[in-house]
Design a protein around this motif. Sequence first.
Motif, PDB file in Angstrom:
ATOM      1  N   LEU A 188       1.070  -1.164   0.097  1.00 20.86           N
ATOM      2  CA  LEU A 188      -0.041  -0.114  -0.013  1.00 20.86           C
ATOM      3  C   LEU A 188       0.848   1.131   0.111  1.00 20.86           C
ATOM      4  N   ASP A 189       0.779   2.042  -0.972  1.00 17.91           N
ATOM      5  CA  ASP A 189       1.804   3.382  -1.262  1.00 17.91           C
ATOM      6  C   ASP A 189       1.131   4.413  -0.385  1.00 17.91           C
ATOM      7  N   LEU A 190       1.941   4.513   0.570  1.00 20.17           N
ATOM      8  CA  LEU A 190       1.664   5.628   1.673  1.00 20.17           C
ATOM      9  C   LEU A 190       2.230   6.851   1.181  1.00 20.17           C
ATOM     10  N   GLY A 191       3.059   6.944   0.160  1.00 21.76           N
ATOM     11  CA  GLY A 191       3.419   8.133  -0.670  1.00 21.76           C
ATOM     12  C   GLY A 191       2.411   9.099  -1.384  1.00 21.76           C
ATOM     13  N   GLN A 192       1.290   8.021  -1.979  1.00 20.97           N
ATOM     14  CA  GLN A 192       0.540   8.636  -2.953  1.00 20.97           C
ATOM     15  C   GLN A 192      -0.674   9.636  -2.221  1.00 20.97           C
ATOM     16  N   HIS A 193      -1.337  10.023  -3.113  1.00 20.73           N
ATOM     17  CA  HIS A 193      -2.663  10.955  -2.503  1.00 20.73           C
ATOM     18  C   HIS A 193      -3.387  10.242  -1.600  1.00 20.73           C
ATOM     19  N   TRP A 194      -4.076  10.880  -0.705  1.00 16.00           N
ATOM     20  CA  TRP A 194      -4.829  10.026   0.261  1.00 16.00           C
ATOM     21  C   TRP A 194      -6.052   9.540  -0.411  1.00 16.00           C
ATOM     22  N   GLU A 195      -6.547  10.251  -1.278  1.00 20.58           N
ATOM     23  CA  GLU A 195      -7.726   9.500  -2.006  1.00 20.58           C
ATOM     24  C   GLU A 195      -7.415   8.217  -2.498  1.00 20.58           C
ATOM     25  N   SER A 196      -6.178   8.154  -3.129  1.00 20.22           N
ATOM     26  CA  SER A 196      -5.768   6.849  -3.713  1.00 20.22           C
ATOM     27  C   SER A 196      -5.453   5.560  -2.847  1.00 20.22           C
ATOM     28  N   ILE A 197      -5.013   6.147  -1.710  1.00 20.49           N
ATOM     29  CA  ILE A 197      -4.777   5.290  -0.371  1.00 20.49           C
ATOM     30  C   ILE A 197      -6.229   4.865  -0.019  1.00 20.49           C
ATOM     31  N   SER A 198      -7.098   5.500   0.196  1.00 15.58           N
ATOM     32  CA  SER A 198      -8.373   5.279   0.643  1.00 15.58           C
ATOM     33  C   SER A 198      -9.029   3.962  -0.621  1.00 15.58           C
ATOM     34  N   SER A 199      -8.802   4.348  -1.859  1.00 13.61           N
ATOM     35  CA  SER A 199      -9.353   3.566  -2.845  1.00 13.61           C
ATOM     36  C   SER A 199      -8.654   2.298  -2.736  1.00 13.61           C
ATOM     37  N   ASP A 200      -7.296   2.190  -2.527  1.00 18.15           N
ATOM     38  CA  ASP A 200      -6.708   0.993  -2.758  1.00 18.15           C
ATOM     39  C   ASP A 200      -7.156   0.224  -1.574  1.00 18.15           C
ATOM     40  N   LEU A 201      -7.144   0.703  -0.347  1.00 18.82           N
ATOM     41  CA  LEU A 201      -7.529   0.104   0.801  1.00 18.82           C
ATOM     42  C   LEU A 201      -8.931  -0.542   0.643  1.00 18.82           C
ATOM     43  N   LYS A 202      -9.965  -0.146   0.099  1.00 21.68           N
ATOM     44  CA  LYS A 202     -11.273  -0.131  -0.125  1.00 21.68           C
ATOM     45  C   LYS A 202     -11.298  -1.533  -0.904  1.00 21.68           C
ATOM     46  N   ASP A 203     -10.249  -1.438  -2.030  1.00 25.23           N
ATOM     47  CA  ASP A 203     -10.304  -2.629  -3.068  1.00 25.23           C
ATOM     48  C   ASP A 203      -9.976  -3.831  -2.587  1.00 25.23           C
ATOM     49  N   ILE A 204      -9.112  -4.026  -1.578  1.00 22.16           N
ATOM     50  CA  ILE A 204      -8.973  -5.171  -1.068  1.00 22.16           C
ATOM     51  C   ILE A 204     -10.242  -6.164  -0.382  1.00 22.16           C
ATOM     52  N   SER A 205     -11.095  -5.292   0.204  1.00 18.95           N
ATOM     53  CA  SER A 205     -12.305  -6.001   0.619  1.00 18.95           C
ATOM     54  C   SER A 205     -13.425  -6.049  -0.362  1.00 18.95           C
ATOM     55  N   ALA A 206     -13.026  -5.700  -1.665  1.00 21.77           N
ATOM     56  CA  ALA A 206     -14.092  -5.763  -2.973  1.00 21.77           C
ATOM     57  C   ALA A 206     -14.511  -6.908  -3.162  1.00 21.77           C
TER      58      ALA A 206
END
Length: 339
Positions: free
Chosen positions: A321-339
């Motif tokens: 999980l890239d913590l250096g990217q924009h926060w909105e992308s972090i949020s989207s990537d985390l949600k995708d894990i549980s998709a």
Amino acid sequence: MKIPVRNLYYLLAYAWDRLQEAERISVGAEEVHDLTNLLARVLEGAANILIRRGIDRGYATSTAEVRGIRGQIDFSGSLRRMSFERGRAVCSFDLLSEDVQHNRILKAAVRKLVGSGELDPSIEAGLVRLLSRLSGVTDINLDPGAFRSVQLSRNSRLYGFVMDVCRLVCDGLLPTEDPGRRSFARFLGSDQEMGRLFESFVRNFLTREQAAFAVSSPDLGWRTIESDRESARLLPGMKLDVLLERSDRRIVLETKFYSRPLAGFYGVARLRSQHLYQLTTYMDNLRDGPPAEGVLLYAWSGEGFDVSYQYRGRPLRALTLDLGQHWESISSDLKDISA
């Protein structure tokens, strides 16, 4: 690992389960560039909100010579001063005061930040003004023991957030080799400290931001090992970082924070075997439900990896999980894990 200050603020807010309180405080995270200045802004902003609504007060016992009688008379003190002959008495009575423990801790944390030598001038000036406003609050040393006597009401969630920030100031603002300066560099550089933060962040984020799965962090028994009761006492405990669960699907999610997620062997980067052993053991010992899938989630900043496998017919995934990217992308990537 380089984590933008704005993202770090969100990590802290979710990890402490204080997102609502954090969003009330305008800290201009894009304008500050390190954790010291960020926490200084947080304390200043939170304190200003508290002062506008009325800073917490509590009753404290005071003893003074007064005209007439107030509270409980101190007869021995009154006789020593010959107060009765002057129509006065030494009395002990309760006063409503701002000098309560959580305000003392706030003041001590602000003083520690001001003395760090790392604050931007405008931020430091704001904290100095705050210290002036708290002049009636007793100065104390900021140490872990100071937090033991804090008593907050259920309506003091903002104060709870402030105390979380103060604990981080207490635990993380450490002396550097440069005399007169303090820094959070050791806290940010500790895989262990940041690992605990990352785990709590992921668990609380998924609890709040998705509704497809129930989120928990259960203890497991050793289903794959048979033993009598006496022998079972010696088996080590197993506690999942995150379990995502619904009627037809379960995901064991283990979080990892490492300066280098992959291990190098003879110049070849590979997943760490102990992490795979840990995850598959958890998957095998999870009882009563559909077969568990597995996810190893590594905190990272920059180019990462996302690989998938099958373990005994069940999906197993390892990714960053890239913590250096924009926060909105972090949020989207985390949600995708549980998709």
